[in-house]
Design an enzyme around this catalytic site. Structure first.
Site, PDB file in Angstrom:
ATOM      1  N   SER A 130       4.813  23.830 -66.472  1.00 49.22           N
ATOM      2  CA  SER A 130       6.109  23.455 -65.902  1.00 49.22           C
ATOM      3  C   SER A 130       6.787  22.359 -66.699  1.00 49.22           C
ATOM      4  CB  SER A 130       5.917  22.899 -64.481  1.00 49.22           C
ATOM      5  OG  SER A 130       5.274  23.812 -63.661  1.00 49.22           O
ATOM      6  N   HIS A 151       7.578  30.399 -68.450  1.00 51.72           N
ATOM      7  CA  HIS A 151       7.566  29.626 -67.203  1.00 51.72           C
ATOM      8  C   HIS A 151       8.179  30.414 -66.054  1.00 51.72           C
ATOM      9  CE1 HIS A 151       9.016  25.912 -64.802  1.00 51.72           C
ATOM     10  NE2 HIS A 151       7.826  26.294 -64.407  1.00 51.72           N
ATOM     11  N   GLU A 163      11.745  30.813 -67.762  1.00 48.22           N
ATOM     12  CA  GLU A 163      12.108  30.010 -68.934  1.00 48.22           C
ATOM     13  C   GLU A 163      11.150  30.383 -70.070  1.00 48.22           C
ATOM     14  OE1 GLU A 163      13.966  25.879 -67.127  1.00 48.22           O
ATOM     15  OE2 GLU A 163      11.797  26.031 -67.301  1.00 48.22           O
ATOM     16  N   ASN A 201      12.932  22.090 -64.348  1.00 46.70           N
ATOM     17  CA  ASN A 201      12.122  20.997 -63.811  1.00 46.70           C
ATOM     18  C   ASN A 201      12.636  19.618 -64.184  1.00 46.70           C
ATOM     19  OD1 ASN A 201      10.065  21.695 -61.985  1.00 46.70           O
ATOM     20  ND2 ASN A 201       9.133  22.923 -63.588  1.00 46.70           N
TER      21      ASN A 201
END
Ligand SMILES: NC(=O)c1ccc[n+]([C@@H]2O[C@H](COP(=O)([O-])OP(=O)(O)OC[C@H]3O[C@@H](n4cnc5c(N)ncnc54)[C@H](O)[C@@H]3O)[C@@H](O)[C@H]2O)c1
Length: 303
Positions: A130, A151, A163, A201
């Site tokens: 992450s 991700h 991602e 994130n």
């Protein structure tokens, strides 16, 4: 179920996918890829985790079937595609390995070092980190050009975005294989740079951090903040519901990782509330208690 797998991953259809880590994300990723026709080899260093993950996947698929969103036959064919394995070396036949172990750089580096001697000469090696630097994970691999960040978001079978994190040594071919593979899963892959927390994130740190600070100020309760964010902000989940879904330990590890990588900039500072919850073992849905409490059934249901 027809395979939507990408033939460019291996030159064959429906490449075999190894999943390392059978926790929240490994479970969701295994379900997602198996339901798109891929054979899955599911490994965790805790031998009880893969069978538990399989039980959770069966529950999730049966729920979809009960709602008429999946044929009963597809429940069984999807489950049959998932094999729980006891050794990492069993992933030698995988065309793509997706690592979803703990958010800890040293653990991930050890896994990628081990995968280097196990994986075939063409295997794509992806990490679901992450926040950690994918380039740093890739440097331990004998083939860093085949390492990439992939991700997925939680719950992986539901969330559209992936991602794709391009590490400094990731080759163009690796990037294209990852993008095409994710499109084959019906996802929307977005290529992003290997910066702390990538896109989502990094932005989301403030979603959680401000909510925690507001809670600590004593001006609002957990339920009030969640409700206002959903009703007025249009968010599907409030910050506390989302932290419980993610796992307080995982969210805390990601916040600490982003904070350290930004040289401890105050705007990313982890909140003591999270630290205390981790120390108390109240980790959210997966333990039945976080900001909210969950019974056995609600713990396993996707929101
Ligand atoms: N939880 C989320 O919402 C979320 C979302 C996107 C990405 N991620 C990322 O996905 C990864 C996994 O997160 P999670 O929420 O599934 O964590 P989790 O704690 O639910 O599961 C982690 C699993 O990894 C296993 N594990 C630990 N060391 C291992 C090793 N050396 N080899 C194999 N397995 C090992 C553990 O036994 C555990 O089953 C993390 O990098 C996290 O940052 C999490």
């Amino acid at each position: 179920m027809p395979s939507s797998a990408d033939s460019r991953v291996t030159g064959q259809s429906a490449p075999c996918v190894g999943v390392v880590g059978a926790g929240t994300m490994g479970t969701g990723i295994a379900q997602l890829v198996a339901s798109h026709g891929h054979a899955v080899l599911l490994y965790d260093n805790d031998p009880s985790a893969p069978p538990r993950a399989l039980g959770a996947i069966e529950h999730s698929l049966q729920t979809l079937a009960a709602k008429g969103r999946l044929e009963q036959g597809a429940v069984h064919t999807t489950l049959e595609r998932i094999e729980c394995v006891r050794e990492l070396s069993a992933l030698a036949t995988a065309d793509l390995v997706i690592e979803a172990a703990l958010e800890d750089l040293e653990i991930k580096r050890r896994i990628f070092r081990d995968l280097s001697s196990i994986a075939s000469a063409t295997t794509l090696l992806a990490t679901n980190t992450s926040s950690l630097p994918v380039s740093s994970i890739a440097t331990v691999s004998t083939h860093p050009e085949r390492v990439i960040g992939m991700h997925f978001f939680n719950p992986a079978p539901v969330m559209d975005l992936v991602e794709i994190v391009r590490a400094s040594a990731s080759s163009e071919e690796t990037l294209m294989r990852a993008v095409t593979f994710c499109r084959g899963l019906g996802k929307t892959p977005v290529v992003c740079a290997d910066t702390p927390g990538f896109i989502v994130n990094r932005v989301a740190r403030h979603f959680y951090g401000e909510a925690l600070r507001l809670l600590a100020d004593g001006s609002c309760t957990v339920a009030e903040i969640d409700r206002i964010v959903k009703v007025s902000g249009g968010f599907r989940m409030g910050p506390f519901e989302l932290m419980d879904l993610i796992g307080i330990d995982v969210n805390y590890a990601v916040t600490r990782s982003v904070y350290e990588q930004f040289s401890r900039e105050p705007r990313f500072r982890p909140h003591p509330i999270q630290q205390r919850m981790v120390e108390a073992g109240t980790l959210g849905r997966k333990t039945g208690k976080g900001f909210y409490t969950y019974d056995a059934a609600s713990r396993r249901d996707n929101p």
